[in-house]
Design a protein around this motif. Structure first.
Motif, PDB file in Angstrom:
ATOM      1  N   PHE A   1      19.669 -32.155  10.270  1.00 22.53           N
ATOM      2  CA  PHE A   1      20.743 -31.856  11.220  1.00 22.53           C
ATOM      3  C   PHE A   1      21.375 -30.499  10.911  1.00 22.53           C
ATOM      4  N   ARG A   2      21.663 -30.253   9.633  1.00 24.75           N
ATOM      5  CA  ARG A   2      22.264 -28.969   9.250  1.00 24.75           C
ATOM      6  C   ARG A   2      21.335 -27.813   9.561  1.00 24.75           C
ATOM      7  N   ALA A   3      20.032 -27.989   9.284  1.00 24.06           N
ATOM      8  CA  ALA A   3      19.068 -26.920   9.576  1.00 24.06           C
ATOM      9  C   ALA A   3      19.027 -26.645  11.079  1.00 24.06           C
ATOM     10  N   ALA A   4      19.082 -27.684  11.880  1.00 20.97           N
ATOM     11  CA  ALA A   4      19.056 -27.490  13.331  1.00 20.97           C
ATOM     12  C   ALA A   4      20.323 -26.800  13.819  1.00 20.97           C
ATOM     13  N   MET A   5      21.452 -27.118  13.224  1.00 20.00           N
ATOM     14  CA  MET A   5      22.709 -26.506  13.655  1.00 20.00           C
ATOM     15  C   MET A   5      22.815 -25.045  13.223  1.00 20.00           C
ATOM     16  N   GLU A   6      22.102 -24.665  12.170  1.00 23.23           N
ATOM     17  CA  GLU A   6      22.161 -23.283  11.698  1.00 23.23           C
ATOM     18  C   GLU A   6      21.229 -22.365  12.481  1.00 23.23           C
ATOM     19  N   LYS A   7      20.279 -22.935  13.206  1.00 25.85           N
ATOM     20  CA  LYS A   7      19.367 -22.110  14.010  1.00 25.85           C
ATOM     21  C   LYS A   7      20.152 -21.457  15.146  1.00 25.85           C
ATOM     22  N   PRO A   8      19.861 -20.198  15.393  1.00 26.11           N
ATOM     23  CA  PRO A   8      20.525 -19.574  16.551  1.00 26.11           C
ATOM     24  C   PRO A   8      19.941 -20.133  17.845  1.00 26.11           C
ATOM     25  N   GLY A   9      20.800 -20.460  18.736  1.00 21.93           N
ATOM     26  CA  GLY A   9      20.358 -21.013  20.014  1.00 21.93           C
ATOM     27  C   GLY A   9      20.230 -19.924  21.061  1.00 21.93           C
ATOM     28  N   PRO A  10      19.876 -20.278  22.262  1.00 21.65           N
ATOM     29  CA  PRO A  10      19.779 -19.275  23.325  1.00 21.65           C
ATOM     30  C   PRO A  10      21.169 -18.739  23.660  1.00 21.65           C
ATOM     31  N   ALA A  11      21.194 -17.457  24.010  1.00 21.98           N
ATOM     32  CA  ALA A  11      22.475 -16.845  24.376  1.00 21.98           C
ATOM     33  C   ALA A  11      22.961 -17.472  25.675  1.00 21.98           C
ATOM     34  N   ARG A  12      24.229 -17.791  25.716  1.00 20.89           N
ATOM     35  CA  ARG A  12      24.782 -18.426  26.909  1.00 20.89           C
ATOM     36  C   ARG A  12      25.767 -17.483  27.596  1.00 20.89           C
ATOM     37  N   ASP A  13      25.711 -17.499  28.887  1.00 21.38           N
ATOM     38  CA  ASP A  13      26.643 -16.737  29.686  1.00 21.38           C
ATOM     39  C   ASP A  13      27.813 -17.664  30.031  1.00 21.38           C
ATOM     40  N   PRO A  14      29.022 -17.341  29.581  1.00 23.50           N
ATOM     41  CA  PRO A  14      30.142 -18.246  29.855  1.00 23.50           C
ATOM     42  C   PRO A  14      30.430 -18.434  31.349  1.00 23.50           C
ATOM     43  N   ASP A  15      30.097 -17.419  32.153  1.00 24.47           N
ATOM     44  CA  ASP A  15      30.346 -17.542  33.598  1.00 24.47           C
ATOM     45  C   ASP A  15      29.249 -18.323  34.304  1.00 24.47           C
ATOM     46  N   ALA A  16      28.117 -18.550  33.636  1.00 24.01           N
ATOM     47  CA  ALA A  16      27.006 -19.245  34.279  1.00 24.01           C
ATOM     48  C   ALA A  16      27.371 -20.690  34.591  1.00 24.01           C
ATOM     49  N   ALA A  17      28.184 -21.325  33.763  1.00 26.22           N
ATOM     50  CA  ALA A  17      28.568 -22.701  34.002  1.00 26.22           C
ATOM     51  C   ALA A  17      29.429 -22.840  35.256  1.00 26.22           C
ATOM     52  N   LEU A  18      30.169 -21.775  35.588  1.00 27.20           N
ATOM     53  CA  LEU A  18      31.023 -21.821  36.761  1.00 27.20           C
ATOM     54  C   LEU A  18      30.227 -21.649  38.050  1.00 27.20           C
TER      55      LEU A  18
END
Length: 63
Positions: A43-60
């Motif tokens: 779990f810790r290893a998975a949380m330390e992996k960088p995820g895809p960049a998210r656009d905060p306005d994309a959710a809107l």
């Protein structure tokens, strides 16, 4: 005679408590940490992996 019986009750309770205490404090063999800590490490290893960049306005703007 009845008084002696009543005095035996706390004596037996004290002996039982001493036996239980010595059993509870016994030295145990060292065991492996177990699968729950392996899962936590994953779990810790998975949380330390960088995820895809998210656009905060994309959710809107999602439809």
């Amino acid at each position: 005679m009845g008084a002696l019986v009543w005095l035996l009750i706390p004596l037996l309770a004290a002996i039982g408590a001493g036996l239980w205490g010595s059993w509870a404090n016994r030295t145990r063999k060292a065991r492996r940490d177990g699968p729950e800590l392996d899962g936590y490490a994953r779990f810790r290893a998975a949380m330390e992996k960088p995820g895809p960049a998210r656009d905060p306005d994309a959710a809107l703007t999602m439809r």
